[in-house]
Scaffold this active site. Structure first.
Site, short mmCIF file in Angstrom:
data_model
loop_
_atom_site.label_atom_id
_atom_site.label_comp_id
_atom_site.label_asym_id
_atom_site.label_seq_id
_atom_site.Cartn_x
_atom_site.Cartn_y
_atom_site.Cartn_z
N GLU A 24 14.63 7.35 8.35
CA GLU A 24 13.40 7.89 8.90
C GLU A 24 13.39 7.90 10.43
O GLU A 24 12.92 8.85 11.05
CB GLU A 24 12.19 7.09 8.40
CG GLU A 24 11.83 7.35 6.95
CD GLU A 24 12.82 6.75 5.99
OE1 GLU A 24 13.54 5.82 6.38
OE2 GLU A 24 12.90 7.23 4.84
N HIS A 70 3.83 3.20 -2.21
CA HIS A 70 3.72 4.64 -2.45
C HIS A 70 2.26 5.06 -2.46
O HIS A 70 1.92 6.07 -3.04
CB HIS A 70 4.40 5.02 -3.78
CG HIS A 70 5.88 4.76 -3.78
ND1 HIS A 70 6.41 3.52 -3.96
CD2 HIS A 70 6.92 5.59 -3.55
CE1 HIS A 70 7.73 3.60 -3.86
NE2 HIS A 70 8.07 4.84 -3.62
#
Lengths: 367, 257
Positions: free
Chosen positions: A101, A171
């Site tokens: 990322e 999540h």
């Protein structure tokens, strides 16, 4: 069980019903489809992820410098937001990145600084934190530190956020609060497909780096007729969805739909008229619309999934009390996720669902 | 005596034994453990399809030889840390099958009281169970440092996958481990896919055992439990003799998401 159920919402927790039916998890709402302005032309039935694909399709078609990348993006993405784009525009423009990322965002910033329209995807908002240094120290400061010599304004970073019913700790997070604290970027969260496409295109065209967070539970559950051509909706402008006189309800993303139901229940059960505002843009937020509404109603309830302490609601509450003090009939209230990590099994207790919001409205009215 | 499958060496003069003594009791134990993990994972997969397990459920099916083979040489005082494909390790680290399945279904009798789910299972000297892949690698280096500091004569086994192998923080951990001679066995469980992306499409170099650069490395055919065991024995001896960290690439395969 009765009073517990009333406080916690449409989920009955007694042992007997647990075995009779499955508990439903996640934000409890019904999506109300909207319609687009007729002047925008031909429409097609799309859900939220298809609206995102459509915006990216328009961008890749009209801007030869545009590229789209991220983890697993080439085959269509884990949420199907990029389906068909690689086949249509080629693997030089729509491609996968490795699992990095910080690298993805740093690379994206560089690409934008060089002048190309860059749309980077972070697979889940929960994964964005390794990139936070790049965002805080590079993206948000580029224009300022170079005296406008350089900027990464053509950068847009997209990520799915929010509760989905089974996402658990990593999540389900809503990270917008961290990003609201960075002068130099913009943060946008849509509530449905028509909004999603217009706001995403606005972000892509915006002269500042934009962080666009998509409520993942709406990807499939929000469906409406979306214009097929490109169009933009204003960044930095909130929208009053329901006009009312007694309490201002403020939310964004999925929570807007929960608050729609809250407004309905407030009217039918309490006789209270609520005004509902969708912020749409977190940074910079639409002060004018918010203050005008709270000065009118005198009561303000802010709701978001992110944890209470230091959440974006705290900024809104501080600003509202500063600008609307003499018009307030009650303290500004926030209903938010609890100050714990997003839970695995306790999601129904954690989220700011209807009953918690309604209880806060009762407090506001009875203050 | 059984033969081990061939190894590949990186910055090592010699590698693990090419033959190993295995008693019938040992063989039965390894078989039993691997079969239990497979059965447990299959049950978990079925529960997931029935929606009794929600959210995420990353199964270890296919990789059993890795955790069982390594655990044959480790003892319970050697800490282990891994990412989210952790159910096999959770079992070999002493958590009963029932506690694993309870955790998966969110019950209070689960090993993390139902609060963690699939990706967050823990036990004594088993530091999980981590959702953000790659983030556990610096943690493992830190645990190894604590052991060295306390003169514990233990190794810390720090596992990560082929996908996480491209995370920057993994290399930061390698640097610190080598600089400070930490007793850390880095293990890349290469099952050829990072989420949905095949290794060739994510990594400029798929020779993961060499990517520790200045850290010696060993490629292991991890579909064979004895091969894994001997590699682990070699690695543990390496670390405990003060030679610093070592990197094992366990090439394996998984049958599920």
């Amino acid at each position: 069980c009765r009073s517990l159920a009333a406080r916690l919402g449409p989920v009955c927790l007694d042992a007997a019903s647990f075995s009779r039916r499955r508990l439903s998890f996640g934000p409890q709402f019904v999506y109300t489809p909207e319609s687009a302005d007729k002047s925008l032309g031909e429409t097609s039935r799309m859900n939220l992820f298809q609206a995102v694909t459509s915006a990216l399709d328009n961008t890749l078609a009209n801007d030869p410098s545009a590229v789209v990348f991220g983890e697993d993006v080439a085959f269509g993405g884990v949420f199907r937001c990029t389906v068909g784009l690689k086949d249509k525009y080629g693997k030089d423009r729509v491609f996968n990145t490795p699992l990095s990322e910080q690298g993805i965002v740093g690379f994206a910033i560089g690409h934008a600084v060089a002048g190309a329209t860059t749309v980077a995807e972070i697979q889940f908002g929960d994964y964005i934190f390794p990139a936070f240094d790049q965002i805080a120290n590079e993206a948000s400061k580029y224009r300022y530190r170079s005296g406008n010599h350089f900027n990464c304004g053509s950068l847009t970073v997209r990520a799915p956020i929010g509760a989905v019913g089974h996402g658990a700790l990593y999540h389900s997070q809503s990270p917008e609060g961290f990003f609201a604290h960075l002068p130099g970027i913009k943060v946008v969260i849509p509530r449905g497909p028509i909004q999603a496409k217009g706001l995403l295109l606005a972000c892509i065209n915006d002269p500042d780096p934009c962080f666009y967070f998509e409520p993942k539970i709406l990807y499939r559950s929000a469906v409406e007729d979306v214009p097929v051509n490109g169009y933009v909706l204003p960044i930095g402008k909130a929208e009053v969805l329901i006009e009312g006189s007694d309490v201002t309800l403020i939310g964004y993303g999925t929570q807007v739909h929960v608050l729609r139901e809250v407004a309905r229940l407030a009217q039918s059960e309490l006789g209270v008229s609520c005004e509902l505002i969708d912020m749409r843009t977190i940074l910079p937020f639409d002060e004018e619309t918010v203050y005008a509404s709270v000065c009118k109603t005198g009561r303000c309830l802010i709701a978001h999934e992110a944890p209470l302490t230091g959440g974006f609601g705290a900024e809104l509450a501080a600003s509202v009390q500063e600008h609307c003090f003499l018009n307030l009939e009650a303290p500004v209230r926030r209903v938010a996720g609890h100050d714990t990590p997003f839970p695995h099994i306790f999601e129904n207790f954690y989220l700011p669902h209807q009953r918690r919001c309604l209880a806060a409205i009762k407090d506001l009215i009875g203050y | 005596m059984l033969s081990t499958r061939p190894y590949k060496l990186h910055k090592l003069e010699s590698g693990p034994a090419s033959e190993a003594q295995v008693t019938s009791d040992e063989a039965r134990k390894y078989y039993r453990d691997m079969a239990t993990v497979r059965r447990m994972e299959t049950a978990a997969g079925n529960l997931y399809k029935e929606k009794a397990i929600r959210g995420f459920c990353h199964l270890y099916s296919g990789q059993e030889a890795c955790c069982v083979g390594m655990e044959a040489v480790l003892d319970r005082n050697d800490p282990v840390i891994t990412a989210y494909r952790a159910h096999g390790w959770t079992y070999t680290r002493g958590v009963p099958v029932k506690a694993v399945l309870s955790e998966l279904t969110g019950r209070a009798s689960g090993c993390a009281k139902g609060k963690g789910g699939s990706m967050h299972m823990y036990n004594h000297n088993f530091y999980g169970g981590n959702g953000i892949v790659g983030a556990q690698v610096p943690l493992g280096a830190g645990i190894a440092f604590a052991q060295k500091y306390r003169e514990d004569k233990r190794v810390c086994v720090t596992l990560y996958g082929d996908g996480a192998a491209n995370q920057g923080q993994v290399f930061e951990a390698f640097n610190m481990a080598k600089l400070w001679d930490l007793p850390c066995i880095f293990v890349c469980e290469n099952n050829k896919y990072g989420m949905g992306t095949a290794v060739e499409r994510a990594a400029a170099s798929t020779a993961y055992y060499t990517r520790g650069d200045y850290i010696p490395g060993l490629w292991v055919d991890a579909m064979d439990v004895i091969t894994v065991r001997e590699a682990t024995r070699f690695a543990k001896d390496w670390c405990l003799s003060g030679k610093g960290p070592i990197l094992l690439e366990m090439e394996t395969y998984r049958f599920s998401y």
